[in-house]
Design a protein around this motif. Sequence first.
Motif, short mmCIF file in Angstrom:
data_model
loop_
_atom_site.label_atom_id
_atom_site.label_comp_id
_atom_site.label_asym_id
_atom_site.label_seq_id
_atom_site.Cartn_x
_atom_site.Cartn_y
_atom_site.Cartn_z
N LEU A 54 1.04 -1.34 0.14
CA LEU A 54 -0.02 -0.14 -0.02
C LEU A 54 0.73 1.08 0.04
O LEU A 54 1.62 1.44 1.02
N LEU A 71 -5.85 -0.05 9.24
CA LEU A 71 -4.52 0.02 8.64
C LEU A 71 -3.41 0.31 9.96
O LEU A 71 -2.10 -0.31 9.72
N ASP A 72 -3.70 0.79 11.05
CA ASP A 72 -2.72 1.14 12.14
C ASP A 72 -2.98 0.43 13.43
O ASP A 72 -2.21 0.52 14.33
N ARG A 118 2.66 -1.83 5.92
CA ARG A 118 1.90 -1.50 4.73
C ARG A 118 2.06 -2.43 3.64
O ARG A 118 1.61 -2.43 2.28
N ALA A 144 2.59 7.90 0.88
CA ALA A 144 1.66 7.12 1.63
C ALA A 144 0.63 6.69 1.08
O ALA A 144 -0.14 7.55 0.27
#
Length: 276
Positions: A140, A178-179, A188, A148
């Motif tokens: 990603l 995602l986090d 990622r 990003a």
Amino acid sequence: MGWQGHLHLHYTRDGERTIALDRHLGPLRVLQRLYPEGPGICHHVLVHPPGGIVGGDELKIEVQQAEGTHAVITTPGATRFYRSAGELATQTVHAQLAPGARLEWLPLETIAYRGCLAENRLRFELAPGAEMMGWDMLALGLPAANQAFDAGRITQQMELPGVWLERARLDASDTLLLDSPLGMAGRRVLGTLWLASGSPIANAQRNALLDAAREVFAGHPLASFAGATSPDAQVLVCRALAPRVEPLFGLWRQVRARWRTLQWGLEGAPPRIWST
């Protein structure tokens, strides 16, 4: 109007040799056909000359394997889903394996660029006695270039009909996924590797394959972010998260080599294009 690319690969057996025929429409074709392991195993390198997939593009790869054929399919570089102005970009892979056929689906990584709207669909139909190994590596954004993945989305679907179906939508706005430590934990790059059969794999063999994968994980920097399981008697699945593609690619290569030996009695034999 986007690119409409279609590639059909048909493998047949002529004595000890796997014969490969291909037809293409649009910007999707075979770069090389190699036999580094002898005539029974055909290594195919596929290319997409435009270099990336944008909104409106539709790429389709169809693989048809006759009984007793063995194909190794890879790519010379990453598949890139670029920023979209609003249209969806799609890539579809559909493979059908006859009894006794073997497929290794081993493309290099897929990169989802900032702002992409993409869907990547994989479907593998295995007759009884057919087997395959495959992997998917999704990156990603481009963290090394400070680009990003902060806008856009990509949907990934992997299917072995009646055995395993996974569909995941990764949206740049879903920061919880995602986090979060329960999600991708800020990493990622997401990888999936699988070994599948058209018939149930004996328990003892499945356990040996799982143990082999876990032994590889134990000595690797990604050990804390990698796991292996068997959700069905016909499939084994490894998953891993990584900060970059390179360590994940190295991990999958090691597991593939171990599984190739345990399941098929073959050496690792990495495609030559990986060394260029």
